[in-house]
Structure formats: structure tokens, C-alpha cells
Design a protein around this motif. Sequence first.
Motif, PDB file in Angstrom:
ATOM      1  N   TYR A  36       0.854  -1.177   0.000  1.00 29.70           N
ATOM      2  CA  TYR A  36       0.000   0.000   0.000  1.00 29.70           C
ATOM      3  C   TYR A  36       0.899   1.239   0.000  1.00 29.70           C
ATOM      4  O   TYR A  36       2.018   1.216   0.518  1.00 29.70           O
ATOM      5  CB  TYR A  36      -0.887   0.041   1.254  1.00 29.70           C
ATOM      6  CG  TYR A  36      -2.080  -0.873   1.200  1.00 29.70           C
ATOM      7  CD1 TYR A  36      -1.977  -2.223   1.565  1.00 29.70           C
ATOM      8  CD2 TYR A  36      -3.332  -0.401   0.799  1.00 29.70           C
ATOM      9  CE1 TYR A  36      -3.079  -3.056   1.521  1.00 29.70           C
ATOM     10  CE2 TYR A  36      -4.436  -1.238   0.755  1.00 29.70           C
ATOM     11  CZ  TYR A  36      -4.303  -2.559   1.121  1.00 29.70           C
ATOM     12  OH  TYR A  36      -5.400  -3.390   1.069  1.00 29.70           O
ATOM     13  N   GLN A  38       0.922   5.531   0.842  1.00 32.45           N
ATOM     14  CA  GLN A  38       0.235   6.661   1.489  1.00 32.45           C
ATOM     15  C   GLN A  38       0.959   7.934   1.083  1.00 32.45           C
ATOM     16  O   GLN A  38       2.084   8.201   1.529  1.00 32.45           O
ATOM     17  CB  GLN A  38       0.239   6.492   3.003  1.00 32.45           C
ATOM     18  CG  GLN A  38      -0.589   7.550   3.725  1.00 32.45           C
ATOM     19  CD  GLN A  38      -0.664   7.295   5.224  1.00 32.45           C
ATOM     20  OE1 GLN A  38       0.205   6.678   5.815  1.00 32.45           O
ATOM     21  NE2 GLN A  38      -1.738   7.792   5.839  1.00 32.45           N
ATOM     22  N   GLY A  41      -0.619  13.405   3.538  1.00 29.75           N
ATOM     23  CA  GLY A  41      -1.946  13.917   3.867  1.00 29.75           C
ATOM     24  C   GLY A  41      -3.095  13.100   3.327  1.00 29.75           C
ATOM     25  O   GLY A  41      -4.259  13.523   3.426  1.00 29.75           O
ATOM     26  N   GLU A  42      -2.812  11.937   2.780  1.00 32.42           N
ATOM     27  CA  GLU A  42      -3.879  11.129   2.187  1.00 32.42           C
ATOM     28  C   GLU A  42      -4.018   9.773   2.872  1.00 32.42           C
ATOM     29  O   GLU A  42      -3.244   9.428   3.762  1.00 32.42           O
ATOM     30  CB  GLU A  42      -3.616  10.924   0.696  1.00 32.42           C
ATOM     31  CG  GLU A  42      -3.643  12.216  -0.097  1.00 32.42           C
ATOM     32  CD  GLU A  42      -3.537  11.968  -1.587  1.00 32.42           C
ATOM     33  OE1 GLU A  42      -3.280  12.950  -2.309  1.00 32.42           O
ATOM     34  OE2 GLU A  42      -3.721  10.816  -2.029  1.00 32.42           O
ATOM     35  N   GLY A  43      -5.024   9.027   2.443  1.00 33.64           N
ATOM     36  CA  GLY A  43      -5.252   7.695   2.977  1.00 33.64           C
ATOM     37  C   GLY A  43      -4.390   6.665   2.272  1.00 33.64           C
ATOM     38  O   GLY A  43      -3.509   6.980   1.479  1.00 33.64           O
ATOM     39  N   LEU A  44      -4.668   5.401   2.566  1.00 30.16           N
ATOM     40  CA  LEU A  44      -3.904   4.300   1.989  1.00 30.16           C
ATOM     41  C   LEU A  44      -4.499   3.878   0.659  1.00 30.16           C
ATOM     42  O   LEU A  44      -5.707   3.691   0.537  1.00 30.16           O
ATOM     43  CB  LEU A  44      -3.943   3.097   2.927  1.00 30.16           C
ATOM     44  CG  LEU A  44      -3.132   3.227   4.198  1.00 30.16           C
ATOM     45  CD1 LEU A  44      -3.627   2.234   5.219  1.00 30.16           C
ATOM     46  CD2 LEU A  44      -1.670   3.011   3.908  1.00 30.16           C
ATOM     47  N   LEU A  46      -4.128   0.907  -2.384  1.00 34.39           N
ATOM     48  CA  LEU A  46      -3.516  -0.352  -2.774  1.00 34.39           C
ATOM     49  C   LEU A  46      -2.620  -0.112  -3.980  1.00 34.39           C
ATOM     50  O   LEU A  46      -3.057   0.450  -4.975  1.00 34.39           O
ATOM     51  CB  LEU A  46      -4.591  -1.380  -3.129  1.00 34.39           C
ATOM     52  CG  LEU A  46      -4.068  -2.712  -3.634  1.00 34.39           C
ATOM     53  CD1 LEU A  46      -3.362  -3.463  -2.516  1.00 34.39           C
ATOM     54  CD2 LEU A  46      -5.215  -3.555  -4.193  1.00 34.39           C
ATOM     55  N   PHE A  89       3.840   0.794   2.524  1.00 35.64           N
ATOM     56  CA  PHE A  89       3.576  -0.214   3.553  1.00 35.64           C
ATOM     57  C   PHE A  89       3.456  -1.588   2.908  1.00 35.64           C
ATOM     58  O   PHE A  89       2.676  -1.777   1.972  1.00 35.64           O
ATOM     59  CB  PHE A  89       2.253   0.072   4.273  1.00 35.64           C
ATOM     60  CG  PHE A  89       2.267   1.308   5.122  1.00 35.64           C
ATOM     61  CD1 PHE A  89       1.855   2.529   4.595  1.00 35.64           C
ATOM     62  CD2 PHE A  89       2.665   1.253   6.447  1.00 35.64           C
ATOM     63  CE1 PHE A  89       1.860   3.674   5.381  1.00 35.64           C
ATOM     64  CE2 PHE A  89       2.663   2.389   7.239  1.00 35.64           C
ATOM     65  CZ  PHE A  89       2.270   3.597   6.700  1.00 35.64           C
TER      66      PHE A  89
END
Lengths: 112, 112
Positions: A36, A38, A41-44, A46, A89
Amino acid sequence: GDSVTQMEGPVTLSEEAFLTINCTYTATGYPSLFWYVQYPGEGLQLLLKATKADDKGSNKGFEATYRKETTSFHLEKGSVQVSDSAVYFCALRGTGFQKLVFGTGTRLLVSP
Amino acid sequence: DTAVSQTPKYLVTQMGNDKSIKCEQNLGHDTMYWYKQDSKKFLKIMFSYNNKELIINETVPNRFSPKSPDKAHLNLHINSLELGDSAVYFCASSQETPPTQYFGPGTRLTVL
């Protein structure tokens, strides 16, 4: 229990350099493996996945191969861009379990 | 079209207060999750629901209570907030197969 180990960051590269981020795992059975990303300032999001041994996941120039013999899922890209700067990640989902187990994340910084 | 959405995006509150975070997914997935990302970017599962049933409950203080009114929604209520609860909370959803989890944008909770 299941665990994921990633290389410590930050990884600092110049644009167009080759990238490798190491990831190894410990799990019983046959886990599915994921990367993943990131962005600041953003989300995860895929990035790619592999669900069985010798599978290669690929997306946006990134690749990772599920190596059961070395319990590894290293992330590679041939030529990084400034826009690839983010935290990456590695994660696994064990057999029969729903949750993702994450590595600690590796920050990638790419300079022009 | 947002696949997994969370509200609010930012939440700043005082110690001792009670607050809720909402999550909705429009992917038709059966399973939803809450993850916590601490200040060092480490991600850990908190809860998972499958078709409104709790299936994963990691070691989380009783002050945290998830609620799933239907399989498209999973809310997180936190009582008596503490400084250590400050983190980014991510909602995610997936099907059993393939085991790919899709994440929301995160809710940054700051407890003062």
C-alpha cells in the motif's frame, strides 16, 4: 503470530534512480501479500498484490514478487519520479484471517 | 464516486469528551474494519465486522465501541477521550475473495 518487517527509512533517491524496498514476512500457511502507498496527507491506496507463491504484482511501474522460499515481497521500480515520494507499507493477510498485518512503513523521498 | 468514505476528516476535541467517527462503503463488501495509525505511521487493526457481526476485536480499551447498523456502515464511538487516542483512524472494507482491503481517507483525531 504473523508479522511483517520492512527496511527502515527514509529512502532518499534522485529522480530516475532504481528503487528497492525490502519486505520480509513471518506467517503460517499461505498468506496474501500487499503493498500500500500513502501520499502526504492522504489515505492508503492499494499499490499491488500477490496471493500465491511466485505471483508478481505490478502497477504504475512498481513490481513485487511473492517469494515463499525467502518469505519476501520486495518492492521495486526501475525509474522513480518525484511524484513517487510517499510512505510505502508492506502487509499480509493470513490464511483464514481477515485482518491485515502491516510493516512499519518506509518513507521514500525522491528529489529532482 | 467515493468507495469508502469517512466523516469527519478532522476531529479536534478535549480530553474526557465522547466522539464518533462514521464510515460508509458503496462497494457491496461484506467485511469492514477499523485501523489506527499512530504518530510514527504504524498501522494496527482494531475491529472487524462481517455482515454486521463482530469478528475481530483486538486489544482495544473498552472506551472504543464499534457499531455496524448495516453491512455498508461501520461507526466508531469513543468515550472519555484520552491524549493517547490522538491518531489517524482508517476505515476499510473487503470481500472474502479476493482479500483486498480498500481504505477510506482517514480521520485525524486530536485530543487536547
